[in-house]
Design a protein around this motif. Sequence first.
Motif, mmCIF file in Angstrom:
data_model
loop_
_atom_site.group_PDB
_atom_site.id
_atom_site.type_symbol
_atom_site.label_atom_id
_atom_site.label_comp_id
_atom_site.label_asym_id
_atom_site.label_seq_id
_atom_site.Cartn_x
_atom_site.Cartn_y
_atom_site.Cartn_z
ATOM 1 N N ARG A 32 0.850 -1.201 0.000
ATOM 2 C CA ARG A 32 0.000 0.000 0.000
ATOM 3 C C ARG A 32 0.877 1.240 0.000
ATOM 4 O O ARG A 32 0.707 2.144 -0.822
ATOM 5 C CB ARG A 32 -0.921 0.001 1.217
ATOM 6 C CG ARG A 32 -1.736 1.286 1.364
ATOM 7 C CD ARG A 32 -2.256 1.525 2.751
ATOM 8 N NE ARG A 32 -1.176 1.661 3.714
ATOM 9 C CZ ARG A 32 -1.333 1.555 5.032
ATOM 10 N NH1 ARG A 32 -2.515 1.305 5.557
ATOM 11 N NH2 ARG A 32 -0.302 1.702 5.834
ATOM 12 N N ASN A 33 1.833 1.288 0.922
ATOM 13 C CA ASN A 33 2.687 2.470 1.035
ATOM 14 C C ASN A 33 3.578 2.637 -0.185
ATOM 15 O O ASN A 33 3.802 3.762 -0.628
ATOM 16 C CB ASN A 33 3.487 2.409 2.331
ATOM 17 C CG ASN A 33 2.620 2.673 3.539
ATOM 18 O OD1 ASN A 33 1.427 2.397 3.527
ATOM 19 N ND2 ASN A 33 3.198 3.207 4.582
ATOM 20 N N ASN A 35 2.772 1.759 -3.193
ATOM 21 C CA ASN A 35 1.868 2.284 -4.222
ATOM 22 C C ASN A 35 1.596 3.761 -4.032
ATOM 23 O O ASN A 35 1.273 4.474 -4.974
ATOM 24 C CB ASN A 35 0.559 1.494 -4.251
ATOM 25 C CG ASN A 35 0.612 0.318 -5.185
ATOM 26 O OD1 ASN A 35 0.436 0.463 -6.386
ATOM 27 N ND2 ASN A 35 0.873 -0.865 -4.643
ATOM 28 N N LEU A 36 1.728 4.248 -2.800
ATOM 29 C CA LEU A 36 1.517 5.669 -2.513
ATOM 30 C C LEU A 36 2.825 6.456 -2.516
ATOM 31 O O LEU A 36 2.846 7.622 -2.148
ATOM 32 C CB LEU A 36 0.792 5.832 -1.178
ATOM 33 C CG LEU A 36 -0.663 5.345 -1.213
ATOM 34 C CD1 LEU A 36 -1.240 5.256 0.189
ATOM 35 C CD2 LEU A 36 -1.508 6.251 -2.094
ATOM 36 N N TRP A 147 -5.489 8.991 -3.960
ATOM 37 C CA TRP A 147 -6.245 8.579 -2.773
ATOM 38 C C TRP A 147 -6.267 9.713 -1.776
ATOM 39 O O TRP A 147 -5.258 10.395 -1.563
ATOM 40 C CB TRP A 147 -5.584 7.397 -2.093
ATOM 41 C CG TRP A 147 -5.632 6.093 -2.834
ATOM 42 C CD1 TRP A 147 -6.111 5.862 -4.097
ATOM 43 C CD2 TRP A 147 -5.164 4.841 -2.349
ATOM 44 N NE1 TRP A 147 -5.972 4.545 -4.420
ATOM 45 C CE2 TRP A 147 -5.386 3.888 -3.366
ATOM 46 C CE3 TRP A 147 -4.577 4.427 -1.171
ATOM 47 C CZ2 TRP A 147 -5.047 2.548 -3.216
ATOM 48 C CZ3 TRP A 147 -4.233 3.094 -1.027
ATOM 49 C CH2 TRP A 147 -4.479 2.178 -2.044
ATOM 50 N N THR A 157 -3.195 11.909 -2.589
ATOM 51 C CA THR A 157 -1.876 11.350 -2.867
ATOM 52 C C THR A 157 -1.974 10.577 -4.170
ATOM 53 O O THR A 157 -2.738 9.619 -4.279
ATOM 54 C CB THR A 157 -1.430 10.398 -1.736
ATOM 55 O OG1 THR A 157 -1.443 11.103 -0.505
ATOM 56 C CG2 THR A 157 -0.041 9.843 -2.004
ATOM 57 N N LEU A 159 -0.867 8.000 -7.026
ATOM 58 C CA LEU A 159 -0.179 6.712 -6.966
ATOM 59 C C LEU A 159 1.189 6.790 -7.618
ATOM 60 O O LEU A 159 1.388 7.512 -8.598
ATOM 61 C CB LEU A 159 -1.026 5.637 -7.661
ATOM 62 C CG LEU A 159 -2.379 5.333 -7.030
ATOM 63 C CD1 LEU A 159 -3.081 4.236 -7.807
ATOM 64 C CD2 LEU A 159 -2.253 4.957 -5.569
#
Length: 167
Positions: A32-33, A35-36, A147, A157, A159
């Motif tokens: 997840r992080n 991807n961010l 997101w 943010t 991606l």
Amino acid sequence: MTKGPRPQAPVSCPIGRAVGLLGERWTLLILRNANLGTTRFDAFRAELGIADNILSSRLARMVEAGLLTRVPYRGSGRTRHEYRLTTAGAEVLPVLHALAVWGQEHTESPEPAAPMRVIHQQCGQVTTPGRVCDHCGEPVRREEEAWVRPWLSSEPTVLASPVRTGS
């Protein structure tokens, strides 16, 4: 008697193989992080509150599996590594979308917070995670998705783009 994890037999089922890799604790949160846009060990550690040894182990496994790639950089007078998202790591995005929707519907936040939102940057509107924007009907490409996680920030943010690997 040998202690530690036993080697797993090869699994024919693709769901079993995916869970064998992605189902380890912390792996999906690291993805997840990534991807961010998180790339550095210290940032993963600070954002996730994960122990160094566990983070090192998960990052190494994810590099070995091709979800992340290590890219050297110079920092504090010595060479360190960033962990960049690969195409395979970026393609976990639908799983993260599904977990976000499921978590919103079936779990409760410890503190009141607005739900996570996905923004289609082309039209600037909130959309359901997926391939087509609910508002304008256009495809939502990865580079057009952002997101908003209101419990962290009201700012969207975007991606991270995956890196191209040599294989």
